[in-house]
Design a protein around this motif. Sequence first.
Motif, PDB file in Angstrom:
ATOM      1  N   ARG A   1       0.826  -1.201   0.000  1.00  0.00           N
ATOM      2  CA  ARG A   1       0.000   0.000   0.000  1.00  0.00           C
ATOM      3  C   ARG A   1       0.867   1.260   0.000  1.00  0.00           C
ATOM      4  N   ASP A   2       1.869   1.277   0.886  1.00  0.00           N
ATOM      5  CA  ASP A   2       2.740   2.456   0.954  1.00  0.00           C
ATOM      6  C   ASP A   2       3.705   2.512  -0.230  1.00  0.00           C
ATOM      7  N   ALA A   3       4.083   1.349  -0.749  1.00  0.00           N
ATOM      8  CA  ALA A   3       4.976   1.346  -1.916  1.00  0.00           C
ATOM      9  C   ALA A   3       4.285   2.074  -3.069  1.00  0.00           C
ATOM     10  N   TYR A   4       2.995   1.836  -3.212  1.00  0.00           N
ATOM     11  CA  TYR A   4       2.212   2.517  -4.249  1.00  0.00           C
ATOM     12  C   TYR A   4       2.028   4.000  -3.893  1.00  0.00           C
ATOM     13  N   GLY A   5       1.502   4.233  -2.708  1.00  0.00           N
ATOM     14  CA  GLY A   5       1.123   5.603  -2.326  1.00  0.00           C
ATOM     15  C   GLY A   5       2.303   6.541  -2.200  1.00  0.00           C
ATOM     16  N   LEU A   6       3.424   6.024  -1.725  1.00  0.00           N
ATOM     17  CA  LEU A   6       4.600   6.884  -1.579  1.00  0.00           C
ATOM     18  C   LEU A   6       5.223   7.196  -2.939  1.00  0.00           C
ATOM     19  N   LEU A   7       5.234   6.204  -3.836  1.00  0.00           N
ATOM     20  CA  LEU A   7       5.800   6.487  -5.162  1.00  0.00           C
ATOM     21  C   LEU A   7       4.923   7.506  -5.898  1.00  0.00           C
ATOM     22  N   LYS A   8       3.611   7.368  -5.756  1.00  0.00           N
ATOM     23  CA  LYS A   8       2.705   8.339  -6.381  1.00  0.00           C
ATOM     24  C   LYS A   8       3.004   9.756  -5.861  1.00  0.00           C
TER      25      LYS A   8
END
Lengths: 325, 323
Positions: free
Chosen positions: A152-159
């Motif tokens: 979840r954070d891998a997606y949200g942080l990269l965004k």
Amino acid sequence: MAEMMYWQAILRAHDEELARDPLVFAMGEDIGVAGGTYKATSGLYAKYGPERVIDTPISENSYTGIGIGAAMLGCRPIVEIMSVNFAWLAMDQLMNNAAKIHYMSGGKIRCPFVMRVPGGTAHQLGAQHSARMEKVFMGISGLRVVTPATPRDAYGLLKSAVRSDDPVVLIEHESMYNLKGEVPDEEFFTPLEGVKVMRPGRDLSIFAYNISVHWALQAAERLAKEGVEAEVIDLRALKPLDRAGIAASVRKTHRALIVEEDEAPVGVGAEVMALINEDAFFELDAAPVRVHAKDVPIPYNRRLEKAAIPNADDVVAAAKKLLGK
Amino acid sequence: MEASDRKRLLREMLFARRFEERCAQAYQEREIGGFLHLYPGQEACAIGVLEKARKGQDYVVTGYRDHIHAIQCGADPKEVMAELYGKETGSSRGRGGSMHIYDVDHHFMGGYALVGGPFPLAAGFAKAIKLRGGDEIAICFLGDGANNQGTFHETMNMASLWKLPVLFVCENNLYGIGTAIERASSEINQYLRVAPYKIAASQVDGQDIDVVMAEAEKAITHVREKREPYFLELMTYRLRGHSMSDSGAYRSKEEVEQWAQRDPIGIYKKRLEAAGIIDAAAFQAMDEEILEQIENEIVRFALESPEPRVEDLERYVYVAEGA
């Protein structure tokens, strides 16, 4: 809400950002035709072409610099460094240029540059493939440093990193690319600042980040069976650190334990302890404790490697010591 | 070229010379701090090349000897001087200093202190231009010393491989600080060093601005039309030290005097005199007018400008929210 792996979450963030903005591009070694060492860019070369999903020669410092130069003109590059150890070679461009250009131009140039690095130790990769560099990145003024512990954070942080006007280093983890977790279907952005409470508790605060969040959660689970309620805090952003969030947890539990995969002299543990001293010293019922890697180049031998890196057992032991049990 | 343009070019070179000399004076008076790298002797390089570029459109970057490159791109000399004085009105609001002049409006993308650091930045500008689809080019000015860095080889390789529209201008002044080129580079002719990367290259006299302009025009046309890199080596010489703290022990007085005979301003002045474009009296008047402008407009502006506020120390570390 779909379950996906860490690498798939990173891939989804790439795909959405590449589709949205023609000035977003990805570059790195083997990320295109080969699809990326950890598959995090697989399929993108066919979809977006060689001008936007770029296989680079093995020249970390200069392709990092090319990304930075493009960012100075408004592009939003996502540069992948194959192994965090190779980021040492890119430090000149990262710290002398990316981190400092906005400041030394008096705010006139922005550098919306993203570097992704798989940090940490995997399995018997030896001293030159097992570096943890968070202490280095978080010591550089002008950088933002974030460390996703979940898909979840891998997606949200990269965004968020791609949309940020500041240079951002994302420290991923070689051992977490196949980690599964829930990721909401709709688009979302994880803030580049602030801690995240992973598990509330009252008896002690365990501060962790990246893979050590999982050690902390495992430890908390075991401690709960013995009646100890540990609060697990994912620091998530290592620069800037959320000092208010750290102090708030200490005010609640009055005991602090920091778990880092990096070796101890200088680093996350030392920095968090210093912040606790400065902001919440009189809230403490015991001296803070840190669990960390041994101060050695990571050895190849399986037993030695295991002994060099902390794990959930070490966290449980340190927590008990902290609680006087 | 029109006589008025030739006269303007002479004035620009003379202005560059006087500007830098005034900086040296201010440095000795401790009005300017830090390191100060001056340009006298090399004026025909930046001024000649940029005369053939699209100023304000093409993206320019260089090393730490950057004042004149910034001014030739269109930076206001008052703001450059104010930067050297560390003032809030400076081109980098006093945060950069001599080695870090910026003028984003005119696409002067900065001076950098790490030798060889700008090579990949320039290639990155070219990459951005390519993605945006414009016909601008990137121009990277660096010295011969930078060519011994890894970034030189890495960037030449990628610029060629990816067909990036970037012009590399090597201002070969024969010394990397105090080390002579033959003691630092196994190949003295710098333009030959890009041959393995299949980059078109040439080497010309950097002291004669007419020669520089003619070759720069060819080089820039090559990059702009073929959308691929070019490497232009200009043979030049600094008449002053590497920086203000240079002992000069590494080169002889005779050598410096010999090069002073090939001062780019002297060469061009003689040519314009012979062509009847300027005479001694007009040159004298031009010089006086420049000195007056530097003193009464430029230095005065720098002196009278406010310092940055200490409360703003932490501004610009990150881009402010909503900015």
